[in-house]
Every structure is written in C-alpha cells, then in structure tokens.
Enzyme design. Structure first.
Site, PDB file in Angstrom:
ATOM      1  N   HIS A 248      35.253  45.021  36.578  1.00 18.57           N
ATOM      2  CA  HIS A 248      35.487  45.084  35.126  1.00 18.57           C
ATOM      3  C   HIS A 248      35.032  46.412  34.519  1.00 18.57           C
ATOM      4  O   HIS A 248      34.510  46.459  33.405  1.00 18.57           O
ATOM      5  CB  HIS A 248      34.794  43.927  34.407  1.00 18.57           C
ATOM      6  CG  HIS A 248      35.437  42.598  34.645  1.00 18.57           C
ATOM      7  ND1 HIS A 248      36.599  42.215  34.020  1.00 18.57           N
ATOM      8  CD2 HIS A 248      35.089  41.581  35.468  1.00 18.57           C
ATOM      9  CE1 HIS A 248      36.930  40.994  34.443  1.00 18.57           C
ATOM     10  NE2 HIS A 248      36.039  40.596  35.322  1.00 18.57           N
ATOM     11  N   ASP A 313      30.826  40.675  38.871  1.00 19.55           N
ATOM     12  CA  ASP A 313      31.773  39.618  39.228  1.00 19.55           C
ATOM     13  C   ASP A 313      33.170  40.200  39.454  1.00 19.55           C
ATOM     14  O   ASP A 313      33.449  41.340  39.098  1.00 19.55           O
ATOM     15  CB  ASP A 313      31.824  38.571  38.117  1.00 19.55           C
ATOM     16  CG  ASP A 313      32.196  39.184  36.766  1.00 19.55           C
ATOM     17  OD1 ASP A 313      31.643  40.249  36.429  1.00 19.55           O
ATOM     18  OD2 ASP A 313      33.042  38.615  36.053  1.00 19.55           O
ATOM     19  N   GLU A 314      34.019  39.393  40.041  1.00 18.74           N
ATOM     20  CA  GLU A 314      35.452  39.661  40.158  1.00 18.74           C
ATOM     21  C   GLU A 314      35.764  41.091  40.633  1.00 18.74           C
ATOM     22  O   GLU A 314      36.545  41.816  40.014  1.00 18.74           O
ATOM     23  CB  GLU A 314      36.151  39.364  38.830  1.00 18.74           C
ATOM     24  CG  GLU A 314      36.060  37.893  38.466  1.00 18.74           C
ATOM     25  CD  GLU A 314      36.875  37.512  37.239  1.00 18.74           C
ATOM     26  OE1 GLU A 314      37.405  36.384  37.208  1.00 18.74           O
ATOM     27  OE2 GLU A 314      36.990  38.336  36.309  1.00 18.74           O
ATOM     28  N   THR A 315      35.177  41.469  41.735  1.00 19.68           N
ATOM     29  CA  THR A 315      35.467  42.786  42.325  1.00 19.68           C
ATOM     30  C   THR A 315      36.759  42.671  43.151  1.00 19.68           C
ATOM     31  O   THR A 315      36.743  42.777  44.380  1.00 19.68           O
ATOM     32  CB  THR A 315      34.290  43.244  43.200  1.00 19.68           C
ATOM     33  OG1 THR A 315      33.945  42.187  44.114  1.00 19.68           O
ATOM     34  CG2 THR A 315      33.083  43.573  42.346  1.00 19.68           C
TER      35      THR A 315
END
Length: 641
Positions: A248, A313-315
């Site tokens: 992000h 998060d969410e790599t």
C-alpha cells in the site's frame, strides 16, 4: 427514550400505595424491561436499581481525587448543564459535594473496573485505576442522558472483557477528516468506553521533505497530531501512530523520486486483479529501510503512545519483481519476514511496540518460531463467516488483536448484518483464545463514499460486545443509537443498513449499490442475469419509503448524509433495473435517453455529495473521490459520442 424519574417519584409519594415499593410502582407505569434496561452502551455486568431518587442541584460540586480526570468530570458537568444544572469541579472534598470520584483499588479488583453508587449521599464513582474511574463517569453521563437531573438510586459494578478496544479509520483513501470531526469521533468513542484510536496513514501526514507526495491531499500536520494526541489522552484514549510500511505504498512509489524503491510496476494478484502501477516497497532495495527510518524519525515523536502500527499487509507483488531471486532462494515467507524484522528493529529503536497485520504471516506457521513475542499481531477479516477461530488459535501464545470491520466501505449504506456478525464472530473468538485487544476498522476503499453515520452501528456494537460479550451480544442497537441520535434517525440508519439484503444477491467486501459505480465494466450479462426484477423493484420501493421518512426530519447534517446515501443507492438500482428489464449484456446497452437522465441525476447527487463531504472533511482528496464516482458517467458520455 428519556424518563423524568423525579415526576414518578413525587406521584408515588402522593398516592402512597400500601405494600408497593417505588421500584414496582414505576414498573406498573413502564414495562419492567424498560426500567432495568435503561439505555446504557455497553450494558454493565452487574446492575441493580433501587427505590428512591437523587436530584442534582445547581451550585453543588464534583470532587476529583486526581487532576487527570478533569476532562471526564467536565463531560458530566456539560451534560448536566443541558438539563439546567450547573455543578463545579473541585479537588476539595467538602460540603455540597454531590459526586465523589476516587481511585479505590481495595474496592474494585478488576483491572480498569469501576463501581457507581447512587444513594441519598449523592453519586460515588470508584475505580481500580484512573481509567476505571473514567469509565464510571462515562456511565454516569449516559445515566443523565436517560433521566436528566433526577436519577434513580442504583449500584453498578462493571469492567471490560477485552483490555484494549480500538477504532481505526482510514484517512488515506481520499477522505481526510477535519480536526474538529476527529474531536467529535473521539468524544463519542470515549463515552462508548474505547481506549485506542488509529488513523490509517499512507501519505496523509505532512512529512517535511516529501511535500510532493501529500501536496493535494490536505494532510495532517505535526501540530494537528500534537493537538489530537493531547485531546485523546485527556479522554483516556491512546492515539496509536500508523504508517503503511511495505504494501500500500503506491502514493509514494508512483513518483519518480521514490519509484526505484518499488518491487515492480505491473503485476497480477492471486485473485486475478491487474495492477499497472507500483504498490510494494522492495525488500531487495537496501534504501527501503533507510527510507522508512526517515519517516519514523519524523512521525513518531508526535505520539505519546507506546504502540506503532506499521501495517505491512497485502504485499501482493512481493517476489514478482526485484525480490524474485531472493524468493527463489529463501522462499516468499522468509523474504517477507526478513523485511518485517528489519522494520521491527527500527520500531524498537524509537521505543515503540510494533503492531503488524497478520494476513501474510498466517500463511507461514513454519516461521512462527522466528516471530518476536513483543509484537501485536492484528488478525483481520471482514466477512460474516471469516474463520477468526482458526486464526486466533494459530496465534495463541502471541499478543494479538482481532480486527473486524464496520462493512461500510465500498458502499453507500453499509452492510449491517454482515458487520454485526463479523464483529460478534471476531469478539467471540478473541475471548476464547485470549486476544489482548479488538480493533474495529473503517476503511475508505474506492473513494470513501460512505458518510460517517453509516459507520456508527459498527462502532456501537463493537464497543458493547468487546466490553461485555454476554450482556451485550444481543443489545438493541436502535435503542443504543437513539440515546445519541434520536429514535427516528437510528431506526432509518439501521433499516437502510440492511437494504442490500433485499436484492437476494450479495457480493463480498461491497454492496451492489456501490459496485455499479466502482466497476461498471463488471456489470455484465452474467452479473445482470443473477438479479431478479422483483427484488430490484422491492429494494427500490423500500429505499424510497425510507427516503420519505428522512425528508420529514428536522434539518441536520445526518439527515442530509443519509438522504444522499439513499439517493445514490436508488440511482444504482434504477440503472440495474434498466439493464435487467432490457436483458442487456452490459450497461453499455442502456438507451441514450436513460443514460442522459442517469447522468443528470448523478451530477446532482455528486454536487450534494461534495457539499456534505466538506462539512466534516478537508478538501484534499475530494476531487479523486468524485473522479471515481464519475466513472459510470464517463462511460455513458463515451457511448453518446
């Protein structure tokens, strides 16, 4: 609902019925549940209402044993003033004292617990610590909101089930609240007995050397954070710093100055989504950690909190670019953890305790022996059937929070049933496996179109069940919300929150009302064929009925926020109806006349949306949010050409 308890007491004295206590006399006039279940949010664990009443009188005092509780006592003073009573705050326990506030650890064993006693001697609030006393005073505030300046004798003994109870709001997906709006939210959260607050930050802090990144977004300045941190601390809320630090990072990496730090510039996620812009810091670039160090060095001194949420998060694109050779050699999990451990060392350097989302780590239990014990792992999931139980069991032995959501994002009206079941599920699993905290999240994906009140039911319900699950899991939310927003607004807010269910076809992480505008290109033949004309018509009629109820309310901001949200949702339904009735393959087949009408109506709604946005939020980010709303309008215009 509010009772003038004093009036009923005087009537009881006048009639003097034999063999009938005042409490039972009152229950004859109002049903028993209404008396015992006066509107308290959260409901206390131990509560007993007694005969007789206590009347506050102007010119009396609130005694505080510590100056740290001044703002809490001031809230009591302010709400009593609304009922015509003026009290004074004093650090001297003398005559004319009607409220006594003291820390008494011997009387309350539970951490952050309190006892509140109303008798002929006045109101006594005892706490296990200052925080417990504060919670007792917030309960007193709600009692006064119920009864006014004359309250029944009672005893309350209460304490929290989960130690840390927080709210996270997204200030990075277009919407940046005004400082006054955050004060309003903090005041509400304080009364609801929350003790943590986070602002999810990607690029909306005004870093001195990085103006290019935040220039158009009206970011929070260092002075804003200093003021907010002080405001929170005075209300016993910990303002936890938050900065995206791995995934992000697109708002940074899209600029030339930072692009060399990116993992890659184009990739596909495991869900099949295609990204044509950079997203994740690359662990293969040594400057990535030095870059984060420069951010932390400037950000963290403005917070008194000992925690710091680095997110991570969410790599999605990890191992798809510069780190691919590392991943081939060591494995994706080890590459991810190695970079997180470098971040961990940075956080330790600045004297903070790291918080990190657990969505990546949960996939690599074989690496758990390498995880630091002095980190808070944030277990998140936002659907009603998310398996919190399995994930909490996985992190048993570590300090972890459960993190459900308000289900307000990617919607106009929210997904109320999903939110409540998601929150209940998370809390129950958290309690079962010893969660150290709960953090309810309120995201702003795809334009942050939901107005603030849409998130209130989630805030209220999380407050209730995280404080006392057994007493609050079936709490009457309409009643709870009505204490603050009135019965009519509360009823409509809850009714429209479940309107998405009437369509008999749900999509994850979104409502269909918003999906029409978020991804009009996804509204294809297969999607349209799943919609029932009868369900669309029923939903439209239902929303129009609520709109008519909204229109007769007195003018205030919440009225216009709800009205705007309902009208956006009705427009979405009418667009879908037009496509469904014509058995179209996509929205592109809608007739030119209908497209023109929809575009005109959308323009009017956007103008109203803009005015409402600016009431609570800064200008920065508004144009980006509106640009996303215009996506369907642009499609209609292209077809017209």
């Amino acid at each position: 609902m509010s009772y003038n308890y004093f009036v009923f007491y005087k009537l009881y004295q006048k009639l003097n019925p034999e063999s009938l206590t005042f409490s039972n006399f009152f229950k004859m006039l109002y049903n028993e549940n209404e008396v015992i279940d006066m509107i308290l949010i959260p409901r206390p664990k131990k509560f007993e209402i007694k005969d007789d009443v206590f009347e506050f009188k102007s010119g009396e005092y609130i005694f505080l044993s510590t100056k740290n509780l001044f703002k809490s006592a001031e809230k009591v003073k302010r709400v009593l003033k609304d009922f015509g009573v003026e009290l004074f705050i004093s650090y001297y326990k003398g005559s004319k004292t009607s409220i006594y506030v003291e820390v008494e650890r011997g009387k309350i064993k539970e951490k952050s617990g309190y006892k509140l006693i109303v008798s002929s001697d006045g109101v006594k609030v005892y706490g296990n610590n200052n925080l417990g006393v504060h919670y007792g005073l917030m309960t007193l505030v709600q009692i006064i909101r119920n009864y006014g300046n004359t309250i029944p004798f009672m005893e309350i003994h209460d304490w929290p089930d989960i130690e840390n109870r927080g709210v996270l709001i997204d200030i990075s997906r277009d919407k940046v609240p005004k400082l006054e709006t955050l004060y309003y939210i903090v005041d509400l959260l304080s009364e609801l007995k929350y003790n943590q607050f986070q602002l999810y930050t990607e690029h909306t802090f005004a870093y001195r050397e990085h103006e290019k990144v935040w220039r158009d977004y009206s970011p929070f300045t260092s002075e804003d954070i200093i003021k907010l941190d002080k405001y929170c601390k005075e209300r016993f809320i910990e303002l936890v710093p938050n900065q995206a630090s791995f995934g992000h990072m697109e708002k940074w990496l899209s600029h030339n100055e930072y692009s060399y730090l990116a993992e890659t510039f184009e990739f596909n996620t495991s869900c099949g989504e295609h990204y044509s812009h950079p997203f994740t810091l690359s662990p293969a670039v040594s400057d990535s950690i030095e870059f984060l160090d420069s951010l932390y060095r400037e950000l963290l001194p403005h917070f008194s909190s000992k925690h710091f949420n680095v997110n991570a998060d969410e790599t999605f694109d990890l191992c798809q670019g510069k780190s691919k050779p590392l991943c081939e050699k060591h494995g994706k999990g080890k590459v991810y953890l190695s970079f997180v451990l470098k971040i961990y060392n940075l956080v330790k350097k600045y004297g903070k305790k790291m918080m990190v989302w657990a969505d990546i780590l949960k996939n690599y239990p074989e690496l758990f022996n390498d995880l630091p014990k002095d980190v808070v792992y944030l277990i998140w999931g936002y659907e009603k059937d998310h398996n919190f139980d399995a994930e909490c069991e996985l992190f048993r032995g570590f300090e972890f929070y459960v993190c459900p959501g308000t289900s307000s994002w990617n919607s106009f009206l929210g997904r109320l049933e999903n939110a409540l079941l998601n929150i209940k599920n998370a809390t129950e699993s958290g309690l079962k496996y010893g969660a150290k905290g709960i953090l309810v999240t309120d995201w702003g994906d795809n334009g942050h179109w939901q107005h603030l009140p849409i998130s209130f039911p989630g805030f209220f319900y999380t407050s209730a069940v995280s404080w006392g699950f057994d007493k609050n899991q079936d709490i009457d939310l309409k009643e709870a919300l009505s204490l603050y927003f009135g019965e009519q607004v509360s009823e409509i807010l809850l009714e429209v929150g479940n309107a998405y269910k009437l369509l008999e076809f749900e999509v994850p992480n979104s409502s269909i009302f918003a999906l029409v505008f978020i991804k009009p290109e996804f509204i294809n033949k297969k999607f349209i064929s799943k919609l029932k004309i009868e369900a669309l018509v029923k939903t439209k009629d239902y929303l129009e009925e609520r709109l008519s109820k909204i229109n007769i309310l007195n003018d205030n901001l919440i009225k216009y926020e709800l009205k705007n949200a309902i009208e956006f949702s009705i427009l979405a339904i009418e667009i879908l109806l037009s496509a469904r009735k014509s058995k179209l393959d996509s929205l592109e087949g809608i007739s030119p006349v209908a497209r023109e009408e929809f575009s005109i109506r959308l323009e009017k709604l956007i103008n109203e949306f803009e005015k409402i946005w600016l009431k609570r939020n800064k200008m920065g980010g508004l144009s980006y949010s509106i640009e996303k709303l215009r996506k369907i309008q642009n499609i209609f215009k292209e077809l017209k050409k």
